[in-house]
Scaffold this motif. Sequence first.
Motif, PDB file in Angstrom:
ATOM      1  N   PHE A  95       1.348  11.168   9.385  1.00  0.00           N
ATOM      2  CA  PHE A  95       2.215  11.430  10.526  1.00  0.00           C
ATOM      3  C   PHE A  95       3.218  12.522  10.185  1.00  0.00           C
ATOM      4  CE2 PHE A  95       0.966   7.629  12.901  1.00  0.00           C
ATOM      5  CZ  PHE A  95       0.397   6.874  11.904  1.00  0.00           C
ATOM      6  N   HIS A 130       0.351   6.124   6.323  1.00  0.00           N
ATOM      7  CA  HIS A 130      -0.005   4.710   6.422  1.00  0.00           C
ATOM      8  C   HIS A 130      -1.147   4.491   5.455  1.00  0.00           C
ATOM      9  CE1 HIS A 130       1.371   2.757  10.414  1.00  0.00           C
ATOM     10  NE2 HIS A 130       1.860   2.093   9.401  1.00  0.00           N
ATOM     11  N   SER A 151      -1.282  -0.866   3.414  1.00  0.00           N
ATOM     12  CA  SER A 151      -0.321  -1.769   4.029  1.00  0.00           C
ATOM     13  C   SER A 151      -0.029  -1.265   5.431  1.00  0.00           C
ATOM     14  CB  SER A 151       0.969  -1.809   3.200  1.00  0.00           C
ATOM     15  OG  SER A 151       1.947  -2.588   3.855  1.00  0.00           O
ATOM     16  N   TRP A 152      -0.623  -1.889   6.411  1.00  0.00           N
ATOM     17  CA  TRP A 152      -0.569  -1.402   7.788  1.00  0.00           C
ATOM     18  C   TRP A 152       0.842  -1.202   8.306  1.00  0.00           C
ATOM     19  CZ3 TRP A 152      -3.829   0.755  11.013  1.00  0.00           C
ATOM     20  CH2 TRP A 152      -5.203   0.547  10.831  1.00  0.00           C
ATOM     21  N   GLY A 153       1.731  -2.085   7.913  1.00  0.00           N
ATOM     22  CA  GLY A 153       3.050  -2.033   8.520  1.00  0.00           C
ATOM     23  C   GLY A 153       3.973  -1.002   7.939  1.00  0.00           C
ATOM     24  N   LYS A 154       3.599  -0.410   6.836  1.00  0.00           N
ATOM     25  CA  LYS A 154       4.540   0.388   6.071  1.00  0.00           C
ATOM     26  C   LYS A 154       4.203   1.869   6.158  1.00  0.00           C
ATOM     27  CE  LYS A 154       6.422   0.616   1.381  1.00  0.00           C
ATOM     28  NZ  LYS A 154       6.383  -0.022   0.051  1.00  0.00           N
ATOM     29  N   LEU A 155       5.102   2.650   6.740  1.00  0.00           N
ATOM     30  CA  LEU A 155       5.008   4.097   6.698  1.00  0.00           C
ATOM     31  C   LEU A 155       5.773   4.566   5.472  1.00  0.00           C
ATOM     32  CD1 LEU A 155       5.671   5.638  10.245  1.00  0.00           C
ATOM     33  CD2 LEU A 155       3.681   6.000   8.788  1.00  0.00           C
ATOM     34  N   GLN A 156       5.088   5.286   4.554  1.00  0.00           N
ATOM     35  CA  GLN A 156       5.741   5.844   3.379  1.00  0.00           C
ATOM     36  C   GLN A 156       6.119   7.285   3.675  1.00  0.00           C
ATOM     37  OE1 GLN A 156       6.371   4.197   0.352  1.00  0.00           O
ATOM     38  NE2 GLN A 156       7.553   6.030  -0.143  1.00  0.00           N
TER      39      GLN A 156
END
Lengths: 110, 113
Positions: free
Chosen positions: A34, A91, A94-99
Amino acid sequence: EDQVTQSPEALRLQEGESSSLNCSYTVSGLRGLFWYRQDPGKGPEFLFTLYSAGEEKEKERLKATLTKKESFLHITAPKPEDSATYLCAVHGDSWGKLQFGAGTQVVVTP
Amino acid sequence: GAGVSQSPRYKVAKRGQDVALRCDPISGHVSLFWYQQALGQGPEFLTYFQNEAQLDKSGLPSDRFFAERPEGSVSTLKIQRTQQEDSAVYLCASSPTRGTEAFFGQGTRLTVV
């Protein structure tokens, strides 16, 4: 652990002077990359999502590309209103975590 | 509402005080995220909700941090016994489904004095 490195840290451009920002990533299973734009005192504003190597997305003077190891954000003929910090995020498994990376601060002068 | 709404925009807390930060996500968005952003850095993940379920809280820095989303809509991030190192911008984001782009609010700037 997922890692994102953005370069350069800062970029100063003359109006009309095209350039590219780099986002290098290591992730176990990329589910999406992203790009966001962030203006001072505001939250990140979504620009693009890229899902697979070879994919490209365009919006006005911005074009994002993706390879297996990095993404580029090309700014063509920038204007002063393109001045902002550009953030890259991935992404992974871990689906929930944007690094996020630390961002590239772009200043475009008239 | 049209976007993610966070309140308050600014909060000054004395060290040791408890604070509560509110996030109103975009209506219908299933996923909700909290991030912490230090000056000059990218956002750091704190926690993630899918509806009312907190699926990942691995980024919460200590047990003084607590987040909830009891009805699967509004979320609150609570910080107990605030310390100076808690000073940062706290960002909330929501997305329609898991794995899609997240839309961020304006953030709450917390200053602990």
